[in-house]
Design a protein around this motif. Sequence first.
Motif, short mmCIF file in Angstrom:
data_model
loop_
_atom_site.label_atom_id
_atom_site.label_comp_id
_atom_site.label_asym_id
_atom_site.label_seq_id
_atom_site.Cartn_x
_atom_site.Cartn_y
_atom_site.Cartn_z
N VAL A 53 0.86 -1.18 0.00
CA VAL A 53 0.00 0.00 0.00
C VAL A 53 0.89 1.23 0.00
CG1 VAL A 53 -1.75 1.26 1.29
CG2 VAL A 53 -1.79 -1.22 1.28
N SER A 54 0.57 2.16 -0.89
CA SER A 54 1.32 3.41 -0.92
C SER A 54 1.23 4.08 0.44
CB SER A 54 0.75 4.32 -2.01
OG SER A 54 1.30 5.61 -1.90
N PRO A 55 2.33 4.59 0.93
CA PRO A 55 2.29 5.23 2.25
C PRO A 55 1.31 6.40 2.34
CG PRO A 55 4.54 5.21 1.35
CD PRO A 55 3.65 4.60 0.33
N VAL A 56 1.09 7.09 1.24
CA VAL A 56 0.18 8.24 1.26
C VAL A 56 -1.24 7.78 1.57
CG1 VAL A 56 -0.82 10.09 -0.14
CG2 VAL A 56 1.60 9.55 -0.33
N TRP A 57 -1.68 6.71 0.90
CA TRP A 57 -3.03 6.20 1.15
C TRP A 57 -3.19 5.83 2.62
CZ3 TRP A 57 -6.95 6.62 -2.15
CH2 TRP A 57 -6.69 6.73 -3.51
N GLN A 58 -2.20 5.11 3.14
CA GLN A 58 -2.29 4.64 4.52
C GLN A 58 -2.24 5.82 5.50
OE1 GLN A 58 -2.75 1.17 5.36
NE2 GLN A 58 -3.48 2.33 7.12
N GLN A 59 -1.40 6.82 5.22
CA GLN A 59 -1.32 7.99 6.10
C GLN A 59 -2.65 8.72 6.16
OE1 GLN A 59 1.93 10.17 4.40
NE2 GLN A 59 3.47 8.71 5.13
N VAL A 60 -3.27 8.89 5.00
CA VAL A 60 -4.58 9.58 4.95
C VAL A 60 -5.63 8.75 5.68
CG1 VAL A 60 -6.42 10.37 3.43
CG2 VAL A 60 -4.05 10.90 2.87
N ALA A 61 -5.64 7.44 5.45
CA ALA A 61 -6.62 6.57 6.10
C ALA A 61 -6.43 6.54 7.61
CB ALA A 61 -6.52 5.15 5.53
N ASP A 62 -5.20 6.63 8.06
CA ASP A 62 -4.94 6.66 9.51
C ASP A 62 -5.41 7.97 10.13
OD1 ASP A 62 -3.82 4.14 9.39
OD2 ASP A 62 -1.74 4.87 9.38
N ARG A 63 -5.38 9.03 9.37
CA ARG A 63 -5.71 10.37 9.88
C ARG A 63 -7.19 10.69 9.79
NH1 ARG A 63 -2.63 13.39 6.44
NH2 ARG A 63 -4.38 14.49 5.54
N SER A 78 -8.54 15.33 0.28
CA SER A 78 -8.46 15.53 -1.17
C SER A 78 -7.19 16.27 -1.55
CB SER A 78 -9.69 16.32 -1.64
OG SER A 78 -9.62 16.55 -3.01
N ARG A 79 -6.86 17.30 -0.81
CA ARG A 79 -5.65 18.08 -1.09
C ARG A 79 -4.39 17.22 -0.96
NH1 ARG A 79 -5.65 21.48 3.02
NH2 ARG A 79 -7.26 22.76 2.09
N THR A 80 -4.34 16.40 0.08
CA THR A 80 -3.18 15.54 0.29
C THR A 80 -3.01 14.55 -0.86
OG1 THR A 80 -3.41 15.74 2.68
CG2 THR A 80 -2.10 13.88 1.86
N LEU A 81 -4.11 13.88 -1.23
CA LEU A 81 -4.04 12.89 -2.31
C LEU A 81 -3.68 13.55 -3.65
CD1 LEU A 81 -7.06 10.57 -1.43
CD2 LEU A 81 -4.63 10.13 -1.07
N TYR A 82 -4.24 14.72 -3.90
CA TYR A 82 -3.95 15.41 -5.16
C TYR A 82 -2.50 15.92 -5.20
CZ TYR A 82 -3.89 18.81 -8.90
OH TYR A 82 -3.55 19.52 -10.02
N ASN A 83 -2.04 16.53 -4.12
CA ASN A 83 -0.68 17.09 -4.10
C ASN A 83 0.40 16.02 -4.24
OD1 ASN A 83 -1.57 19.72 -3.93
ND2 ASN A 83 -1.40 19.82 -1.71
N SER A 88 -6.51 12.39 -9.54
CA SER A 88 -6.52 13.39 -10.62
C SER A 88 -7.10 14.71 -10.11
CB SER A 88 -7.36 12.88 -11.79
OG SER A 88 -8.73 12.84 -11.42
N PHE A 89 -6.93 15.75 -10.92
CA PHE A 89 -7.49 17.05 -10.57
C PHE A 89 -9.01 16.98 -10.51
CE2 PHE A 89 -9.12 21.28 -11.75
CZ PHE A 89 -8.64 22.00 -10.68
N GLU A 90 -9.61 16.27 -11.45
CA GLU A 90 -11.08 16.12 -11.47
C GLU A 90 -11.57 15.47 -10.19
OE1 GLU A 90 -14.65 14.09 -14.13
OE2 GLU A 90 -12.58 13.78 -14.71
N ASP A 91 -10.89 14.42 -9.76
CA ASP A 91 -11.29 13.76 -8.51
C ASP A 91 -11.07 14.68 -7.31
OD1 ASP A 91 -11.97 11.53 -9.99
OD2 ASP A 91 -10.10 10.45 -9.56
N HIS A 92 -10.01 15.44 -7.35
CA HIS A 92 -9.74 16.41 -6.28
C HIS A 92 -10.87 17.43 -6.19
CE1 HIS A 92 -7.83 19.41 -3.80
NE2 HIS A 92 -7.63 20.23 -4.82
N VAL A 93 -11.30 17.93 -7.32
CA VAL A 93 -12.39 18.91 -7.34
C VAL A 93 -13.66 18.30 -6.76
CG1 VAL A 93 -13.92 20.23 -8.87
CG2 VAL A 93 -11.46 20.29 -9.23
#
Length: 157
Positions: A53-63, A78-83, A88-93
């Motif tokens: 699992v990508s660490p970003v996904w897990q970090q967001v899910a933990d938070r 959304s901002r964390t996943l997009y940055n 994608s930008f569309e999903d972020h929006v």
Amino acid sequence: MKVENLAYHSVDPNQIPDQGAVETSPQDVRPKARPAPEPRDVKPPLSEDQLSVSPVWQQVADRITVRHATPVEMIDLSRTLYNTGTISFEDHVNLSFQPEINADADNDPAAHEKKDFIALWEKKLETAVRQGADREELETIQRIQGILGYLDSLNPE
């Protein structure tokens, strides 16, 4: 054919000596065997127990728990996943658009009210299907549901 045979030294350019098109010998006809490739360090395929699992996904899910999140937390998610280039930008929006949020979000109680965002996007899909949404809109909603569902699956709660 040999290179020397390509250049004719006869006086008459229309006179070509009678030769075969290509000179071959038995060893020229057979393809040469290639040496066996060197063994590589091949890793076995990941099993269900070894899923990476990508660490970003897990970090967001933990938070953030998407079944009990505030609109402000969803914007942060959304901002964390997009940055990090995860969505994608569309999903972020789509994830970060929270109608309850206004310019004074810190003092707005609706901005801090916890919601089940998975249930909210399921309701959006039901409404879109009932209203005859086009394929693109349905795919967008399902993609957002996939993102939220994946985050929810990473949350131990």
